[in-house]
Design an enzyme around this catalytic site. Structure first.
Site, PDB file in Angstrom:
ATOM      1  N   ASN A 261      26.332 128.243  76.250  1.00  0.00           N
ATOM      2  CA  ASN A 261      27.628 127.983  75.622  1.00  0.00           C
ATOM      3  C   ASN A 261      27.646 128.618  74.231  1.00  0.00           C
ATOM      4  OD1 ASN A 261      30.201 126.569  75.249  1.00  0.00           O
ATOM      5  ND2 ASN A 261      29.103 125.267  73.812  1.00  0.00           N
TER       6      ASN A 261
ATOM      7  N   HIS B 240      29.378 128.169  70.457  1.00  0.00           N
ATOM      8  CA  HIS B 240      30.067 127.162  69.644  1.00  0.00           C
ATOM      9  C   HIS B 240      30.264 127.712  68.233  1.00  0.00           C
ATOM     10  CE1 HIS B 240      31.416 123.218  68.423  1.00  0.00           C
ATOM     11  NE2 HIS B 240      30.658 123.340  67.342  1.00  0.00           N
TER      12      HIS B 240
ATOM     13  N   MET C 247      37.075 124.119  77.695  1.00  0.00           N
ATOM     14  CA  MET C 247      37.340 122.903  76.929  1.00  0.00           C
ATOM     15  C   MET C 247      37.013 121.608  77.688  1.00  0.00           C
ATOM     16  SD  MET C 247      38.046 124.500  74.344  1.00  0.00           S
ATOM     17  CE  MET C 247      38.695 123.452  73.073  1.00  0.00           C
ATOM     18  N   ARG C 248      36.095 121.678  78.625  1.00  0.00           N
ATOM     19  CA  ARG C 248      35.683 120.469  79.366  1.00  0.00           C
ATOM     20  C   ARG C 248      34.203 120.237  79.146  1.00  0.00           C
ATOM     21  NH1 ARG C 248      39.881 118.351  79.986  1.00  0.00           N
ATOM     22  NH2 ARG C 248      41.450 119.955  80.136  1.00  0.00           N
TER      23      ARG C 248
ATOM     24  N   GLY D 227      39.829 133.762  75.853  1.00  0.00           N
ATOM     25  CA  GLY D 227      38.787 134.492  76.581  1.00  0.00           C
ATOM     26  C   GLY D 227      38.211 135.701  75.871  1.00  0.00           C
TER      27      GLY D 227
HETATM   28  C1  GRF Z   1      35.441 130.194  70.397  1.00  0.00           C
HETATM   29  O1  GRF Z   1      35.533 129.978  69.014  1.00  0.00           O
HETATM   30  C2  GRF Z   1      34.289 129.423  70.980  1.00  0.00           C
HETATM   31  O2  GRF Z   1      33.176 129.377  70.156  1.00  0.00           O
HETATM   32  C3  GRF Z   1      34.879 128.062  71.135  1.00  0.00           C
HETATM   33  O3  GRF Z   1      36.213 128.274  71.551  1.00  0.00           O
HETATM   34  C4  GRF Z   1      36.627 129.568  71.116  1.00  0.00           C
HETATM   35  C5  GRF Z   1      37.010 130.339  72.340  1.00  0.00           C
HETATM   36  O4  GRF Z   1      37.479 131.604  72.021  1.00  0.00           O
HETATM   37  N1  GRF Z   1      34.088 127.236  72.015  1.00  0.00           N
HETATM   38  P1  GRF Z   1      37.684 132.683  73.168  1.00  0.00           P
HETATM   39  O5  GRF Z   1      38.467 131.983  74.266  1.00  0.00           O
HETATM   40  O6  GRF Z   1      36.347 133.146  73.632  1.00  0.00           O
HETATM   41  O7  GRF Z   1      38.485 133.780  72.538  1.00  0.00           O
END
Ligand code: GRF
Length: 208
Positions: free
Chosen positions: A109, A111, A92-93, A13
């Site tokens: 989102n 990425h 993660m969904r 997070g």
């Molecule tokens: C980040 O690298 C984001 O881009 C990816 O998952 C990771 C999540 O990191 N989708 P966090 O939970 O915000 O620290």
């Protein structure tokens, strides 16, 4: 009226935290948190939310034998919160089409790659293995595909020969925190306009 932002996360997070801190300092104006949805128990994201007095909604994917039930509950909960903006940050969904259609143009989102390169899981590992010299992060609107919606902002980082998945991920993460905050700022200032595949960033009032 302040915009209500609903967050979705699955673990650490840190992007969620970066946005919450920007809300607290006023760096992001005209917005407030409407809660955090997590899809598993005992996440760092939820711990931080509770410390920050942000409502946490745990919809624990693992506890559903019927996985369609998870998607129904996710949609119902989100509709009941009725957010102006949904930020999926390390969630993660894959959001189903009925969800995406219900909040179309209002889900963003983050990425950890320069899309359209390396969508999906472990983007930083994919980048290292491919041997790219430039990697980075992308904030985009969510559509029905995987990491495929219109791009709002991107930030690049140089890949050094000694970089591993982990070192690259930590360099990219710093830039993620910057561009996710900036994208939320722009959204909340009504400065993002989707035009087909592109996102136009409208000038600020002072730039007009
Ligand atoms: C980040 O690298 C984001 O881009 C990816 O998952 C990771 C999540 O990191 N989708 P966090 O939970 O915000 O620290």
């Amino acid at each position: 009226m302040k915009k209500k932002i609903l967050f979705m996360a699955s673990g650490r997070g840190s992007n969620f935290r970066a946005i919450v801190e920007a809300l607290q300092t006023g760096q992001i104006a005209n917005a407030e948190s409407a809660g955090l949805i997590v899809d598993r128990k005992d996440t760092k994201a939820a711990m931080f939310a509770r410390q920050s007095k942000i409502d946490v909604f745990e919809i624990d994917y693992a506890s559903y034998t019927d996985k369609a039930g998870f998607n129904e509950d996710l949609l119902l909960r989100t509709k009941s919160i009725n957010p102006d903006l949904i930020v999926t940050a390390g969630f993660m969904r894959i959001l189903k089409s009925d969800f995406v259609n219900s909040f179309s143009g209002n889900i963003i989102n983050i990425h950890p790659s320069l899309l359209p390169a390396f969508p999906g899981m472990r983007a930083q590992k994919q980048a290292v293995e491919y041997g790219v010299k430039i990697a980075g992060a992308t904030v985009h609107f969510v559509d029905e595909g995987v990491d495929s919606g219109p791009i709002i902002l991107q930030a690049a980082v140089a890949v050094q020969p000694e970089d591993t998945e982990e070192t690259l991920a930590s360099k990219i993460l710093e830039r993620e925190h910057e561009i996710i905050v900036e994208a939320v700022q722009l959204f909340c200032a009504d400065r993002l306009q989707i035009q087909g595949r592109s996102v136009r960033i409208k000038p600020s009032k002072s730039e007009k």
